[in-house]
Scaffold this motif. Structure first.
Motif, mmCIF file in Angstrom:
data_model
loop_
_atom_site.group_PDB
_atom_site.id
_atom_site.type_symbol
_atom_site.label_atom_id
_atom_site.label_comp_id
_atom_site.label_asym_id
_atom_site.label_seq_id
_atom_site.Cartn_x
_atom_site.Cartn_y
_atom_site.Cartn_z
ATOM 1 N N VAL A 2 0.858 -1.184 0.000
ATOM 2 C CA VAL A 2 0.000 0.000 0.000
ATOM 3 C C VAL A 2 0.894 1.234 0.000
ATOM 4 O O VAL A 2 1.785 1.362 0.852
ATOM 5 N N ILE A 3 0.674 2.114 -0.953
ATOM 6 C CA ILE A 3 1.418 3.367 -1.069
ATOM 7 C C ILE A 3 0.387 4.484 -1.167
ATOM 8 O O ILE A 3 -0.435 4.484 -2.085
ATOM 9 N N VAL B 160 -5.850 5.417 5.969
ATOM 10 C CA VAL B 160 -5.884 5.115 4.541
ATOM 11 C C VAL B 160 -6.807 3.938 4.252
ATOM 12 O O VAL B 160 -7.694 4.005 3.394
ATOM 13 N N LEU B 161 -6.619 2.833 4.987
ATOM 14 C CA LEU B 161 -7.383 1.621 4.700
ATOM 15 C C LEU B 161 -8.857 1.768 5.034
ATOM 16 O O LEU B 161 -9.706 1.105 4.418
ATOM 17 N N PHE C 91 -7.701 8.969 -5.821
ATOM 18 C CA PHE C 91 -6.998 8.140 -6.806
ATOM 19 C C PHE C 91 -6.829 6.753 -6.213
ATOM 20 O O PHE C 91 -6.514 6.619 -5.026
ATOM 21 N N ASP C 92 -7.012 5.724 -7.056
ATOM 22 C CA ASP C 92 -6.906 4.351 -6.571
ATOM 23 C C ASP C 92 -6.598 3.440 -7.754
ATOM 24 O O ASP C 92 -7.436 3.245 -8.633
ATOM 25 N N TYR D 50 -1.824 2.098 -5.160
ATOM 26 C CA TYR D 50 -1.512 3.516 -5.042
ATOM 27 C C TYR D 50 -2.797 4.287 -4.745
ATOM 28 O O TYR D 50 -3.784 4.174 -5.482
ATOM 29 N N LEU D 51 -2.764 5.088 -3.675
ATOM 30 C CA LEU D 51 -3.949 5.796 -3.209
ATOM 31 C C LEU D 51 -3.629 7.258 -2.904
ATOM 32 O O LEU D 51 -2.543 7.572 -2.394
#
Length: 494
Positions: free
Chosen positions: A348-349, A404-405, A414-415, A432-433
């Motif tokens: 996860v970034i 984030v999660l 953005f995802d 990417y988030l």
């Protein structure tokens, strides 16, 4: 194609032809009816002609590679390319203060370059459809040139790298970006590549496997999983895509978030002393934080085992070193073998983004990885592999991971899931988030700070300030400045 008008809009700045405004014009240029369909037909045709067969094999069976009898390191018979060695890392005060691991040592500086040219006053990027052995889905868009020094000096006795001369001799062209950047400090030991964007001033032959795309088209493709490769994302982030006058080119924003993002790219809200303060903060972190990384024999690593033709951690987490045997059509070399890093789980970034006085800010993390050249680089707010956290102390969990999660889907700007460097990593993928928040998460500690986009882009123009994960996410963020319509994957991408 709809061309950009040669006459500036009323109220546009005098420096209308400044690089960042030329870039912005490419971001909003309309590719015309059917532009996306034409690209996907082209990509489908490339898939029909490109062929790469990748077979995982034991490390002992890698042709051209040997295990050094003294150290256990994996080295190429030429002594070039790269080696897989051991690393002893010591970070006093960190949740995990000391550990050992395998790491790739590739001291060569390669070239990652995008050739650009204006057609009808609109900047286009020459991109290549390229397969790498570690790519999750085979063919992806790569820069015009993506080559290690061993590749472009033809140590492998293969074919010449197309378009390389435009980057090795730039005297007749315009250089828009040229900076040495780091790569993954958790898997590479002090690895750097030269990231370049060169604007051609002469006619360029479009070779098979290459295509000219506007930045708007590239930004739309960045929203699709596993299509624009890591090297292309890194180079795109190095473009000077900030400066005064952007609103005149980008037009009316679609919503408040986009308006705040454009103001963040404009940069006029940044006082010079603020960037000086950011540099002071980074230097202070580099000076304060103790970090040591020593290369050690691969065979002596604590907690790692070489069994069944692979090297893996005893917990089954993190990553393993495995071997692949490759045959390919359309590459400089038709067949080869190599060791690769194979991560255990998807990462996860993410950036947390917040509007401050109407200007979008990103929460960056002054992070340390054992392979960095200079102790600290700016990373995204969150950068981790959640599956590996179970093998680490509780304090190693990123402080903003839950934000984030557990984000409300409406706050996710953005995802997409993107592959990492397929030449060295096997099926390495990260989600990417970009998540918008109203909270001041930066108050959590001294290692996080809110920066504007223009401040972050200013740092990308210099070496070893912004890590590769943050650069890739920055390229995705740039695509939100002129929000396009929905992009639907074609059958060619399924």
């Amino acid at each position: 194609m709809t061309t950009w008008p040669r006459t500036p809009r009323a109220g546009a700045p005098a420096s209308y032809d400044a690089p960042h405004l030329r870039i912005a014009r490419s971001v909003v240029a309309d590719p015309g009816t059917g532009g996306a369909a034409r690209f996907h037909r082209w990509l489908a045709a490339q898939r029909e002609h490109a062929d790469m067969r990748v077979r995982q094999v034991p490390l002992e069976d890698l042709a051209g590679w040997r295990t050094d009898p003294a150290t256990g390191n994996l080295v190429h018979e030429t002594g070039r390319f790269y080696s897989v060695e051991g690393l002893d890392a010591h970070l006093p005060g960190a949740p995990v203060e000391r550990w050992q691991q395998p790491i790739i040592n590739q001291p060569e500086v390669g070239i990652l370059g995008i050739l650009v040219k204006e057609f009808d006053c609109v900047l286009h990027c020459l991109m290549q459809a390229k397969i790498e052995p570690g790519n999750h889905n085979g063919l992806q868009l790569s820069p015009t040139v993506q080559a290690t020094r061993s590749n472009y000096t033809r140590v492998h006795r293969g074919a010449e790298v197309p378009y390389l001369r435009h980057f090795r001799d730039t005297s007749r062209h315009r250089v828009l970006a040229d900076v040495r950047q780091s790569e993954q400090g958790a898997w590479f030991f002090r690895k750097r590549n030269r990231n370049m964007v060169v604007q051609a001033t002469e006619d360029i032959e479009t070779r098979p496997g290459f295509i000219w795309l506007t930045l708007r088209q590239l930004h739309e493709l960045l929203r699709l999983d596993d299509l624009v490769n890591m090297d292309a994302r890194s180079v795109l982030a190095c473009l000077p895509f900030t400066g005064p006058g952007l609103p005149h080119v980008l037009g009316a924003p679609g919503d408040d978030f986009t308006a705040a993002l454009v103001r963040s790219c404009d940069g006029r809200a940044d006082a010079p002393e603020e960037l000086a303060g950011v540099l002071h903060w980074i230097t202070e972190a580099r000076t304060r934080r103790e970090a040591a990384a020593e290369r050690v024999p691969l065979r002596a690593l604590a907690g790692w085992r070489r069994e069944d033709g692979r090297i893996a951690h005893e917990s089954g987490r993190f990553f393993r070193v495995s071997g692949v045997d490759v045959t390919a059509v359309g590459r400089e070399v038709g067949a080869w073998a190599q060791p690769m890093i194979e991560p255990r789980g998807q990462g996860v970034i993410a950036f947390l983004a917040r509007r401050i006085d109407g200007v979008l800010h990103l929460l960056v993390h002054a992070a340390t990885e054992p392979g960095y050249v200079d102790v600290v680089e700016l990373a995204p707010t969150v950068q981790c592999t959640p599956d590996s956290l179970a093998a680490l102390p509780a304090g190693a969990r990123p402080p903003h991971l839950d934000a984030v999660l557990n984000a409300d889907p409406e706050r996710i700007r953005f995802d997409a899931v993107h592959s990492e460097e397929g030449g060295r990593f096997y099926h390495a993928r990260n989600r990417y988030l970009i998540v918008e928040t109203d909270e001041d998460h930066g108050a959590a500690g001294p290692d996080h700070r809110w920066l504007t986009v223009s401040q972050l882009v200013a740092l990308v123009r210099h070496s070893h300030y912004v890590n590769v994960q943050a650069r890739c996410l920055l390229a995705c963020l740039h695509g939100l400045t002129a929000r396009p319509g929905p992009v639907q994957p074609s059958a060619a991408l399924s």
